[in-house]
Design an enzyme around this catalytic site. Sequence first.
Site, PDB file in Angstrom:
ATOM      1  N   LYS A 119     -10.277   0.996   4.212  1.00  0.00           N
ATOM      2  CA  LYS A 119     -11.257   1.808   3.490  1.00  0.00           C
ATOM      3  C   LYS A 119     -10.564   2.692   2.466  1.00  0.00           C
ATOM      4  O   LYS A 119     -11.211   3.460   1.765  1.00  0.00           O
ATOM      5  CB  LYS A 119     -12.051   2.678   4.469  1.00  0.00           C
ATOM      6  N   HIS A 134       6.260  -2.166  -1.713  1.00  0.00           N
ATOM      7  CA  HIS A 134       6.414  -2.850  -0.442  1.00  0.00           C
ATOM      8  C   HIS A 134       5.275  -3.842  -0.213  1.00  0.00           C
ATOM      9  O   HIS A 134       5.488  -4.924   0.328  1.00  0.00           O
ATOM     10  CB  HIS A 134       6.494  -1.845   0.709  1.00  0.00           C
ATOM     11  N   ARG A 135       4.059  -3.496  -0.658  1.00  0.00           N
ATOM     12  CA  ARG A 135       2.934  -4.413  -0.512  1.00  0.00           C
ATOM     13  C   ARG A 135       3.108  -5.626  -1.423  1.00  0.00           C
ATOM     14  O   ARG A 135       2.843  -6.768  -1.032  1.00  0.00           O
ATOM     15  CB  ARG A 135       1.619  -3.693  -0.821  1.00  0.00           C
ATOM     16  N   ASP A 155       3.479   8.746  -2.082  1.00  0.00           N
ATOM     17  CA  ASP A 155       4.021   8.398  -3.397  1.00  0.00           C
ATOM     18  C   ASP A 155       4.628   9.589  -4.151  1.00  0.00           C
ATOM     19  O   ASP A 155       5.684   9.440  -4.779  1.00  0.00           O
ATOM     20  CB  ASP A 155       2.943   7.740  -4.263  1.00  0.00           C
ATOM     21  N   GLY A 169      -7.375   3.427  -2.815  1.00  0.00           N
ATOM     22  CA  GLY A 169      -6.134   3.182  -3.534  1.00  0.00           C
ATOM     23  C   GLY A 169      -5.465   1.897  -3.081  1.00  0.00           C
ATOM     24  O   GLY A 169      -4.995   1.100  -3.891  1.00  0.00           O
ATOM     25  N   LYS A 170      -5.445   1.692  -1.780  1.00  0.00           N
ATOM     26  CA  LYS A 170      -4.828   0.484  -1.226  1.00  0.00           C
ATOM     27  C   LYS A 170      -5.626  -0.764  -1.602  1.00  0.00           C
ATOM     28  O   LYS A 170      -5.059  -1.797  -1.981  1.00  0.00           O
ATOM     29  CB  LYS A 170      -4.728   0.614   0.301  1.00  0.00           C
ATOM     30  N   ASP A 218      -0.303  -3.035   7.689  1.00  0.00           N
ATOM     31  CA  ASP A 218       0.055  -1.743   8.251  1.00  0.00           C
ATOM     32  C   ASP A 218       1.307  -1.333   7.515  1.00  0.00           C
ATOM     33  O   ASP A 218       2.253  -2.124   7.382  1.00  0.00           O
ATOM     34  CB  ASP A 218       0.295  -1.799   9.756  1.00  0.00           C
ATOM     35  N   SER A 219       1.280  -0.149   6.991  1.00  0.00           N
ATOM     36  CA  SER A 219       2.397   0.270   6.166  1.00  0.00           C
ATOM     37  C   SER A 219       2.654   1.745   6.352  1.00  0.00           C
ATOM     38  O   SER A 219       1.806   2.491   6.854  1.00  0.00           O
ATOM     39  CB  SER A 219       2.110  -0.037   4.690  1.00  0.00           C
ATOM     40  N   LYS A 256       4.388   0.131 -10.327  1.00  0.00           N
ATOM     41  CA  LYS A 256       4.426   0.225  -8.868  1.00  0.00           C
ATOM     42  C   LYS A 256       4.214  -1.144  -8.230  1.00  0.00           C
ATOM     43  O   LYS A 256       4.923  -1.528  -7.294  1.00  0.00           O
ATOM     44  CB  LYS A 256       3.368   1.207  -8.373  1.00  0.00           C
TER      45      LYS A 256
END
Length: 202
Positions: A9, A180-181, A155, A12-13, A70-71, A175
């Site tokens: 939810k 990492h994503r 960030d 940003g992600k 999951d990060s 970015k």
Amino acid sequence: MQEIIIASKNSGKVLEFQELFINFPCKIISLQELPAVVEPEETGNTFLANATLKAQYYAKHYHKPCLADDSGIAVEALAGAPGVYSARYAGPKASDLDNIKLLLANMQDVDNRACQFICALALVNAQGELLFTAQGECKGNLLTEPQGTNGFGYDPIFYSLDLNKSLATASASEKNSISHRARALQRLVKDLESYYALSSSK
């Protein structure tokens, strides 16, 4: 066009995933676009365990393929903390700023600022069967105070060794080129391409 749920939810992600998926023949939908359900408890001890848990939970509920991540941030001087607790480091309802303040307080006067963002991805089919997993890392140093207003989470205090700047001062394209994503997804690309090809041929 196939729909794939992004188990988040966090706007940003979700935006990051939509941009990263732009070349794939699928429609990304977030949990915000679906009827609300009780969130699963993240009981895993690793990023991958939590990603798999979330993907399977939402896929079985909505009967659609689901990609979950999951990060978090792992700080060397804190033995990898906050780690899997990154989003709730300062408490279950903590804001990004709350988490940042606590991490900076815990790192006060610590010389070793080495850290990394870690992302684990898990893609499952509509039945909740695990298809693919991947992990990506982004190395950096922890700043002593926030810099920039872009991005989200940690960030503003993450100085990227790839970009030589705070991630919160980087553009979205900058970015996404080193995140990492992005790196986790890049490692999933070939499997995803095969997956879409098989799905479209059925």
